[in-house]
Design a protein around this motif. Structure first.
Motif, short mmCIF file in Angstrom:
data_model
loop_
_atom_site.label_atom_id
_atom_site.label_comp_id
_atom_site.label_asym_id
_atom_site.label_seq_id
_atom_site.Cartn_x
_atom_site.Cartn_y
_atom_site.Cartn_z
N GLN A 585 0.84 -1.19 0.00
CA GLN A 585 0.00 0.00 0.00
C GLN A 585 0.88 1.24 0.00
OE1 GLN A 585 -2.05 -1.35 3.69
NE2 GLN A 585 -3.95 -0.87 2.59
N GLY A 586 0.33 2.33 -0.49
CA GLY A 586 1.01 3.61 -0.47
C GLY A 586 0.14 4.66 0.20
N ARG A 587 0.77 5.55 0.95
CA ARG A 587 0.00 6.64 1.58
C ARG A 587 0.06 7.86 0.66
NH1 ARG A 587 1.94 7.52 7.29
NH2 ARG A 587 3.50 8.88 6.32
N VAL A 588 -1.10 8.19 0.11
CA VAL A 588 -1.24 9.29 -0.83
C VAL A 588 -2.23 10.30 -0.25
CG1 VAL A 588 -1.90 9.95 -3.18
CG2 VAL A 588 -0.79 7.72 -2.76
N ASN A 589 -1.76 11.54 -0.08
CA ASN A 589 -2.61 12.59 0.51
C ASN A 589 -3.22 12.15 1.84
OD1 ASN A 589 -2.16 14.34 -1.69
ND2 ASN A 589 -3.81 13.35 -2.85
N GLY A 590 -2.40 11.44 2.64
CA GLY A 590 -2.84 11.04 3.98
C GLY A 590 -3.68 9.78 4.03
N LYS A 591 -3.99 9.15 2.88
CA LYS A 591 -4.83 7.95 2.87
C LYS A 591 -4.06 6.77 2.25
CE LYS A 591 -9.23 10.43 2.48
NZ LYS A 591 -10.48 10.59 1.69
N TRP A 592 -4.28 5.58 2.82
CA TRP A 592 -3.64 4.38 2.29
C TRP A 592 -4.42 3.86 1.09
CZ3 TRP A 592 1.08 3.16 3.64
CH2 TRP A 592 1.57 3.53 4.92
N ILE A 593 -3.70 3.62 -0.01
CA ILE A 593 -4.32 3.03 -1.20
C ILE A 593 -3.57 1.75 -1.56
CG2 ILE A 593 -5.05 5.29 -2.06
CD1 ILE A 593 -2.77 5.05 -4.14
N ASP A 594 -4.30 0.80 -2.15
CA ASP A 594 -3.70 -0.46 -2.56
C ASP A 594 -2.89 -0.27 -3.84
OD1 ASP A 594 -4.86 -1.83 -0.43
OD2 ASP A 594 -6.69 -2.28 -1.57
N LEU A 595 -1.67 -0.82 -3.85
CA LEU A 595 -0.79 -0.71 -5.01
C LEU A 595 -0.53 -2.05 -5.70
CD1 LEU A 595 1.89 1.77 -3.61
CD2 LEU A 595 -0.06 2.29 -5.08
N GLY A 596 -0.85 -3.14 -5.03
CA GLY A 596 -0.65 -4.45 -5.65
C GLY A 596 -0.64 -5.56 -4.63
N GLY A 597 -0.79 -6.78 -5.12
CA GLY A 597 -0.77 -7.95 -4.24
C GLY A 597 -0.44 -9.21 -5.02
N ILE A 598 0.11 -10.20 -4.33
CA ILE A 598 0.45 -11.50 -4.92
C ILE A 598 -0.06 -12.58 -3.97
CG2 ILE A 598 2.30 -13.05 -5.63
CD1 ILE A 598 3.99 -10.60 -6.25
N ASN A 599 -0.78 -13.56 -4.53
CA ASN A 599 -1.34 -14.64 -3.71
C ASN A 599 -0.53 -15.92 -3.76
OD1 ASN A 599 -3.61 -13.16 -2.77
ND2 ASN A 599 -4.66 -13.51 -4.72
N GLN A 600 0.23 -16.10 -4.82
CA GLN A 600 1.08 -17.30 -4.91
C GLN A 600 2.42 -16.90 -5.52
OE1 GLN A 600 -0.09 -20.64 -7.42
NE2 GLN A 600 0.59 -22.09 -5.86
N ASN A 601 3.26 -16.29 -4.73
CA ASN A 601 4.57 -15.87 -5.20
C ASN A 601 5.44 -17.08 -5.53
OD1 ASN A 601 7.00 -14.21 -5.51
ND2 ASN A 601 7.58 -15.10 -3.54
N LYS A 602 6.24 -16.98 -6.60
CA LYS A 602 7.09 -18.09 -7.02
C LYS A 602 8.56 -17.71 -7.15
CE LYS A 602 3.38 -20.48 -9.51
NZ LYS A 602 2.95 -21.07 -10.81
N THR A 603 8.94 -16.52 -6.67
CA THR A 603 10.31 -16.06 -6.86
C THR A 603 10.87 -15.45 -5.58
OG1 THR A 603 9.54 -13.91 -7.64
CG2 THR A 603 9.95 -15.57 -9.31
N ARG A 604 12.19 -15.46 -5.46
CA ARG A 604 12.85 -14.78 -4.35
C ARG A 604 12.82 -13.27 -4.56
NH1 ARG A 604 17.91 -14.13 -0.81
NH2 ARG A 604 18.98 -12.77 -2.27
N LEU A 605 13.08 -12.85 -5.79
CA LEU A 605 13.00 -11.43 -6.14
C LEU A 605 11.57 -11.13 -6.54
CD1 LEU A 605 14.11 -8.63 -6.84
CD2 LEU A 605 14.85 -9.57 -9.04
N ILE A 606 10.89 -10.35 -5.71
CA ILE A 606 9.47 -10.05 -5.92
C ILE A 606 9.35 -8.61 -6.40
CG2 ILE A 606 7.18 -9.99 -4.84
CD1 ILE A 606 8.39 -11.84 -2.63
N LYS A 607 8.69 -8.43 -7.56
CA LYS A 607 8.60 -7.10 -8.16
C LYS A 607 7.14 -6.64 -8.26
CE LYS A 607 12.73 -7.55 -11.08
NZ LYS A 607 13.24 -7.44 -12.47
N PHE A 608 6.92 -5.38 -7.90
CA PHE A 608 5.64 -4.72 -8.10
C PHE A 608 5.86 -3.52 -9.02
CE2 PHE A 608 5.05 -6.85 -4.04
CZ PHE A 608 3.77 -7.36 -4.14
N SER A 609 5.06 -3.40 -10.05
CA SER A 609 5.06 -2.22 -10.91
C SER A 609 3.64 -1.68 -10.98
CB SER A 609 5.55 -2.58 -12.32
OG SER A 609 6.89 -3.00 -12.31
N PHE A 610 3.51 -0.36 -10.91
CA PHE A 610 2.18 0.26 -10.88
C PHE A 610 2.29 1.68 -11.41
CE2 PHE A 610 4.27 0.02 -6.76
CZ PHE A 610 4.46 1.35 -6.43
N ASP A 611 1.16 2.29 -11.67
CA ASP A 611 1.16 3.68 -12.11
C ASP A 611 1.82 4.55 -11.04
OD1 ASP A 611 -0.16 2.99 -14.41
OD2 ASP A 611 -2.15 3.43 -13.60
#
Length: 640
Positions: A585-611
């Motif tokens: 999650q990211g705090r934007v203008n004082g509020k927490w917003i969801d930025l991404g999630g993974i339910n079955q990760n398969k790697t040691r290096l975990i990457k999130f990309s978002f706007d």
């Protein structure tokens, strides 16, 4: 050393016609691999009488990689992921080289240091982890398809199988193109590229380019190597043919084929043991004191004869009652080669670079398999031990970038057993996972060559820090090198904290070292099965990428074994320590917003990309592992 001659009637002449010449001028005149359609009498009943369609094609790429073993796979994936238009050319129908279903060698790496593994990470670990998810039954044939999927899913990467690079087309010291013959389609390809990487082991493309290379064993004095012979000679470690057997639950008869070579074990050295013979015997091996490539078909035939001779001895000598119910269920036909050409770079790695743990400013990979000098004569010299010695390392050693490119061909690099090293150094670094680390390094370097419009040599002098930083970001490990990426915004966080800590320190997540090593802790670990981590910045900043490195238990090997071993050093399942479920999650203008999630990760290096979001804080919600009761992380990075 005595070698027996099993070919009395012209066997060399029988295979000579199948050997391609190495000189570029000779290869250019090979009519057998070019299409001549003027005499073709094809009668296409659907279209009428027509000639053969054009089977000469020309394709442009930025990075051209020859050889689809572990080194080539990692080079190709690294190149493609870092932005270069890449092609991987493999002369077999399957990927994996010695680890494929055609040969079935364990994809070993460092394996065991001080009773613990110091396992490789990066792309090769990602591949081995994927195999644990997709190939629970541990089938080598399925592993072929896992590797195939791992390669073709990359959007910047083209795979060409059943295709051999037979000739380099040169412009001075620059390779302009690779002439490639695809046997299944009878097509002659001209593959144009900016950077060429030969990961094929034997290095035919590099040889036809005129790249300097050597074969055989250096004499002791040239590099002051303790384990080298007194004088240089032509011996190269041999190839091995493997087999596997199955317990049929009843006595099984075995009769050797006509070409079997009688084996008695009489006079054999006591270290020629049969432990684990059910899954093959590695010392069914034949080397060469001359041209091991030209001798390949002679040696293949010998190895098939020796294999059946040894199995006949096991089944019918009466010395192995435990083999009564066993029957061969797979026999290799393609020998696994250990050594042939070694191309010369700006540096030749030698024995003492490894044993004295030389610190290279341009280190890009590491190794740690023992120095392992095989008996040059192999099974044709059974009175001597199959391997003369194992020099076991107490810690891993570095491998320099200067040994991974050609000293005289300006746009040519290597990864695997054909890199710039002595015979004794090869005895350690030839192991496939070590070769894979070299592959990731040169694949990454190739993209920098394209970006900067320069040569590998210049990467090694002007851009070596950029190369090393990218490798570290991509989860390769370089001994004694601490990551310090100026673009990593996590290092600028004013506050970094977690809701609980059971070991390590939360600040370790930005210390630039992504594993526990040499007894030093570089992790953070929670007290519970779920946890939260938060990063705070004093002023808002733009973030679009978050990267984590979680725990996959680097003290335990995960490569597939024929014996499916599962103990303190080897695991045959998904590492229970690995993070499975998480969100950010990211705090934007004082509020927490969801930025991404993974339910079955398969790697040691975990990457999130978002706007891109302008945030003052990032919260990482760690929810579940694959079985461990605590969650461990090694690194957090944030990027704009």
């Amino acid at each position: 050393m005595k070698r027996r001659d099993f070919f009395k009637k012209g066997s060399k002449a029988a295979i000579a016609a199948g050997i391609l010449p190495l000189a570029s001028s000779s290869c250019a005149s090979q009519k057998s691999i070019t299409n001549t359609t003027s005499k073709d009498k094809w009668n296409h009943l659907g279209k009428g009488k027509i000639g053969v369609s054009n089977r000469k094609k020309e394709i442009d790429f930025e990075v051209v990689i020859i050889g689809g073993g572990a080194a080539g796979i990692c080079a190709a994936v690294a190149s493609a992921r870092n932005g270069a238009k890449t092609v991987l050319i493999q002369d077999r129908p399957v990927l994996g080289g010695n680890a494929s279903s055609e040969m079935r060698v364990h994809l070993n790496g460092v394996n065991n240091i001080k009773g613990k593994a110091e396992r490789e990470t990066g792309i090769i670990e990602e591949l081995l982890l994927l195999n644990r998810f997709e190939n629970e039954q541990e089938s080598f044939s399925v592993f072929d398809h896992v590797m195939y999927d791992f390669v073709i899913r990359e959007p910047n990467l083209t795979l060409m199988v059943n295709t051999q690079a037979v000739e380099a087309i040169m412009d001075g010291t620059v390779i302009k193109s690779a002439k490639c013959w695809q046997a299944t389609t009878e097509t002659l390809y001209t593959i144009n590229g900016k950077v060429f990487i030969d990961c094929s082991g034997d290095g035919l493309l590099a040889a036809t380019a005129g790249a300097e290379y050597r074969t055989g064993r250096e004499g002791k004095q040239e590099f002051n190597e303790n384990f080298a012979p007194e004088k240089a000679d032509g011996w190269q470690m041999g190839a091995t043919l493997l087999m596997s057997s199955k317990d049929m639950g009843k006595p099984m008869h075995y009769s050797p084929p006509s070409y079997a070579i009688k084996y008695t074990h009489e006079g054999a050295h006591k270290r020629r043991k049969f432990a684990g013979f059910q899954d093959g015997i590695w010392w069914i091996e034949v080397g060469s004191n001359d041209d091991i490539i030209a001798d390949a078909e002679i040696n293949r035939h010998k190895l098939m004869g020796y294999l059946h001779g040894v199995w006949d001895y096991i089944k019918n000598s009466g010395n192995f009652p435990e083999a009564e119910n066993l029957a061969l269920d797979w026999v290799g036909s393609l020998p696994s080669r250990r050594e042939s050409r070694r191309f010369i770079g700006d540096y030749v790695v030698s024995e003492k670079d490894m044993t004295q743990h030389k610190n290279f400013y341009d280190a890009v990979a590491f190794g740690g398999w023992s120095l392992d000098e095989h008996n040059p004569g192999g099974i044709e010299n059974i009175s001597e031990p199959p391997s003369y010695f194992h020099y076991h390392f107490k810690s891993i050693y570095q491998f320099p970038f200067r040994s991974l490119y050609s000293k005289n061909i300006s746009n040519l690099m290597f990864a695997g057993r054909n890199v710039s090293q002595t015979h004794i150094a090869l005895s350690s670094s030839r192991i496939m996972a070590t070769c894979a680390l070299q592959g990731q390094a040169v694949g990454t370097a190739a993209t920098l060559c394209v970006q900067h419009a320069t040569t590998p040599k210049d990467i090694g002098t002007k851009y070596i820090n950029q190369l090393q930083e990218q490798l570290l970001r991509d989860d390769a490990f370089i001994p004694n090198k601490v990551a310090n990426d100026n673009a990593d915004l996590a290092k600028q966080a004013s506050t970094l904290f977690a809701d609980s800590t059971s070991s390590g320190n939360i600040l370790n997540l930005t210390n630039g070292i992504s594993r526990d090593i040499n007894g030093e802790i570089n992790h953070w670990q929670s007290k519970n099965t779920s946890a939260e981590i938060q990063l705070e910045w004093d002023t808002p900043l733009n973030i679009s990428k978050i990267e984590l490195k979680c725990d996959t238990n680097l003290s335990r090997n995960i490569m597939m074994r024929k014996d499916s071993r599962n103990d303190a050093l080897y695991g045959n399942s998904i590492p229970k320590e690995m993070l499975k479920t998480l969100s950010i999650q990211g705090r934007v203008n004082g509020k927490w917003i969801d930025l991404g999630g993974i339910n079955q990760n398969k790697t040691r290096l975990i990457k999130f990309s978002f706007d891109t979001q302008k945030v003052t804080a990032i919260k990482i919600n760690l929810k579940e592992t694959y079985g461990a009761k605590k969650i461990k992380l090694f690194e957090v990075r944030c990027y704009a």
